[in-house]
Design an enzyme around this catalytic site. Sequence first.
Site, PDB file in Angstrom:
ATOM      1  N   TYR A 188     -62.950 -67.603  46.060  1.00 52.93           N
ATOM      2  CA  TYR A 188     -63.197 -66.298  45.429  1.00 52.93           C
ATOM      3  C   TYR A 188     -64.670 -66.178  45.037  1.00 52.93           C
ATOM      4  O   TYR A 188     -65.355 -65.212  45.374  1.00 52.93           O
ATOM      5  CB  TYR A 188     -62.300 -66.116  44.198  1.00 52.93           C
ATOM      6  CG  TYR A 188     -62.730 -64.951  43.319  1.00 52.93           C
ATOM      7  CD1 TYR A 188     -62.565 -63.637  43.754  1.00 52.93           C
ATOM      8  CD2 TYR A 188     -63.322 -65.168  42.067  1.00 52.93           C
ATOM      9  CE1 TYR A 188     -62.974 -62.565  42.966  1.00 52.93           C
ATOM     10  CE2 TYR A 188     -63.733 -64.105  41.276  1.00 52.93           C
ATOM     11  CZ  TYR A 188     -63.559 -62.806  41.729  1.00 52.93           C
ATOM     12  OH  TYR A 188     -63.980 -61.756  40.948  1.00 52.93           O
ATOM     13  N   LYS A 233     -67.958 -63.743  46.494  1.00 52.50           N
ATOM     14  CA  LYS A 233     -68.901 -62.919  45.724  1.00 52.50           C
ATOM     15  C   LYS A 233     -70.347 -63.317  46.026  1.00 52.50           C
ATOM     16  O   LYS A 233     -71.226 -62.462  46.160  1.00 52.50           O
ATOM     17  CB  LYS A 233     -68.626 -63.064  44.219  1.00 52.50           C
ATOM     18  CG  LYS A 233     -67.281 -62.485  43.765  1.00 52.50           C
ATOM     19  CD  LYS A 233     -67.264 -60.972  43.851  1.00 52.50           C
ATOM     20  CE  LYS A 233     -65.938 -60.382  43.399  1.00 52.50           C
ATOM     21  NZ  LYS A 233     -65.806 -58.956  43.724  1.00 52.50           N
ATOM     22  N   SER A 261     -69.487 -61.223  39.739  1.00 55.33           N
ATOM     23  CA  SER A 261     -68.804 -61.935  38.664  1.00 55.33           C
ATOM     24  C   SER A 261     -69.672 -63.068  38.140  1.00 55.33           C
ATOM     25  O   SER A 261     -70.464 -63.649  38.893  1.00 55.33           O
ATOM     26  CB  SER A 261     -67.504 -62.516  39.225  1.00 55.33           C
ATOM     27  OG  SER A 261     -66.978 -63.469  38.350  1.00 55.33           O
TER      28      SER A 261
HETATM   29  P1  NAD Z   1     -57.728 -55.074  40.404  1.00 56.01           P
HETATM   30  O1  NAD Z   1     -56.968 -55.961  41.329  1.00 56.01           O
HETATM   31  O2  NAD Z   1     -57.023 -54.475  39.258  1.00 56.01           O
HETATM   32  O3  NAD Z   1     -58.396 -53.879  41.256  1.00 56.01           O
HETATM   33  C1  NAD Z   1     -58.800 -54.039  42.596  1.00 56.01           C
HETATM   34  C2  NAD Z   1     -58.324 -52.813  43.359  1.00 56.01           C
HETATM   35  O4  NAD Z   1     -58.729 -52.929  44.723  1.00 56.01           O
HETATM   36  C3  NAD Z   1     -56.807 -52.653  43.364  1.00 56.01           C
HETATM   37  O5  NAD Z   1     -56.470 -51.319  43.083  1.00 56.01           O
HETATM   38  C4  NAD Z   1     -56.399 -53.021  44.796  1.00 56.01           C
HETATM   39  O6  NAD Z   1     -55.244 -52.316  45.217  1.00 56.01           O
HETATM   40  C5  NAD Z   1     -57.647 -52.610  45.561  1.00 56.01           C
HETATM   41  N1  NAD Z   1     -57.872 -53.333  46.816  1.00 56.01           N
HETATM   42  C6  NAD Z   1     -57.894 -54.673  47.002  1.00 56.01           C
HETATM   43  N2  NAD Z   1     -58.157 -54.953  48.294  1.00 56.01           N
HETATM   44  C7  NAD Z   1     -58.324 -53.762  48.925  1.00 56.01           C
HETATM   45  C8  NAD Z   1     -58.642 -53.393  50.262  1.00 56.01           C
HETATM   46  N3  NAD Z   1     -58.820 -54.309  51.217  1.00 56.01           N
HETATM   47  N4  NAD Z   1     -58.758 -52.081  50.559  1.00 56.01           N
HETATM   48  C9  NAD Z   1     -58.575 -51.129  49.610  1.00 56.01           C
HETATM   49  N5  NAD Z   1     -58.258 -51.426  48.327  1.00 56.01           N
HETATM   50  C10 NAD Z   1     -58.143 -52.732  48.004  1.00 56.01           C
HETATM   51  O7  NAD Z   1     -59.015 -55.892  39.932  1.00 56.01           O
HETATM   52  P2  NAD Z   1     -60.078 -55.564  38.789  1.00 56.01           P
HETATM   53  O8  NAD Z   1     -59.854 -56.528  37.679  1.00 56.01           O
HETATM   54  O9  NAD Z   1     -60.106 -54.123  38.514  1.00 56.01           O
HETATM   55  O10 NAD Z   1     -61.412 -56.022  39.525  1.00 56.01           O
HETATM   56  C11 NAD Z   1     -62.242 -55.110  40.232  1.00 56.01           C
HETATM   57  C12 NAD Z   1     -63.404 -55.863  40.851  1.00 56.01           C
HETATM   58  O11 NAD Z   1     -64.119 -56.549  39.829  1.00 56.01           O
HETATM   59  C13 NAD Z   1     -62.988 -56.913  41.868  1.00 56.01           C
HETATM   60  O12 NAD Z   1     -63.919 -56.901  42.927  1.00 56.01           O
HETATM   61  C14 NAD Z   1     -63.098 -58.210  41.097  1.00 56.01           C
HETATM   62  O13 NAD Z   1     -63.362 -59.310  41.921  1.00 56.01           O
HETATM   63  C15 NAD Z   1     -64.259 -57.911  40.166  1.00 56.01           C
HETATM   64  N6  NAD Z   1     -64.237 -58.716  38.937  1.00 56.01           N
HETATM   65  C16 NAD Z   1     -63.126 -58.707  38.148  1.00 56.01           C
HETATM   66  C17 NAD Z   1     -63.084 -59.494  37.003  1.00 56.01           C
HETATM   67  C18 NAD Z   1     -61.857 -59.528  36.125  1.00 56.01           C
HETATM   68  O14 NAD Z   1     -61.698 -60.474  35.363  1.00 56.01           O
HETATM   69  N7  NAD Z   1     -60.965 -58.544  36.165  1.00 56.01           N
HETATM   70  C19 NAD Z   1     -64.195 -60.292  36.666  1.00 56.01           C
HETATM   71  C20 NAD Z   1     -65.319 -60.268  37.492  1.00 56.01           C
HETATM   72  C21 NAD Z   1     -65.333 -59.472  38.636  1.00 56.01           C
END
Ligand code: NAD
Length: 336
Positions: free
Chosen positions: A147, A151, A123
Amino acid sequence: MIFVTGGAGYIGSHTCLELLTAGQEVVVFDSFCNSHRESLRRVEELTGKPIILVEGDIRDQPAIENALRTYKCSAVIHFAGLKAVGESVEQPLAYYDNNVIGTHRLLAAMASCGLRRLVFSSSATVYGEPQHLPLTEDHPLSATNPYGRSKLIIEEMLHDLYRSDPTWQIAILRYFNPVGAHSSGRIGEDPQGIPNNLMPFVAQVAIGRREQLMIWGNDYPTPDGTGMRDYIHVVDLARGHLKALECLDRPQCFTTNLGTGIGYSVLDVVKSFEQASGRSIPYQLAPRRPGDVASCYSDPSKAKQYLNWAAEKDLLTMCVDAWRWQTQNPNGYQTE
Ligand code: NAD
Ligand code: UDP
């Protein structure tokens, strides 16, 4: 066969759709702690292709090893993790456990199966307070909350792993602000409770689920005083993962931004969303939100050169697609 942790989530589901469309086979490994099976059902419906689903937690190393071996996976895209900054301040141990320990177990499972090809969701938060803009990948790193720290730790763990065994093929992707939804309106972001992020909050105001937007600060050193971010369409972002996989045809550990390179203010987003929805978005100006930076946007040139990838969709398209998803699914995946 591509192994997608967290594949039922917001970015994961859009990436699964792009992978299937490109002819890849997909195994999703997800605990559904922040998602619904319905997202995957809809991806199958949209693509006409099946997804193999393994319900499990990434901290369960034997379960991952079993799935990697059973389905003979050739690469991992690792989305699974917790992502709410505020919650991470309140529950730091849950974040280190899920994100850091979870990733450690995943990497150990991969190593034990002889699988060393990984795309990791990092991120822009790892840049901390910007020292210069746009943010290039060599900008100093820091974290201001658990958080972000999770990362950063994972990025360092990946570099250590690569140094210890340079046969790994690792892509670290630093996302800017993913927004929008697939143009079908069938999959999108489904935040639980009150959305923290701007775009889903604005969408809920537009549809009348919330009364007004609070704009956190209008005294930033930006053209209109509100915070500026690099919003990127989730479909563009998803496609960046396919490009990263293509690049991982040889051992390396590389890091790249995935953003558009353009900063838009909160008021720019409000105006675009009003245009997209034909609704007015009432708002109130409020004090700055603690921890927010004034401006954050990427230098996208490394992704262009290295991945041959650039974001294509503009802010209005992001808002039009977010609005279509919101109107067709006023209560997210629980609508049906
Ligand atoms: P999201 O919460 O929609 O998706 C994450 C998925 O991981 C979910 O389906 C959840 O059920 C699953 N999950 C969480 N912990 C788990 C575990 N221990 N075992 C198995 N499954 C698990 O989030 P997103 O927005 O799709 O983000 C995906 C990734 O991208 C994350 O790592 C997040 O930190 C990163 N990210 C997101 C953003 C954003 O703004 N959405 C920005 C930068 C980075
Ligand atoms: N923001 C806002 N009101 C909200 C949510 C967000 O004014 O209800 C602002 C926030 O201060 C920031 C921008 O919108 O300037 C993007 O916030 P978001 O939480 O979506 O992303 P992040 O801050 O994590 O980059």
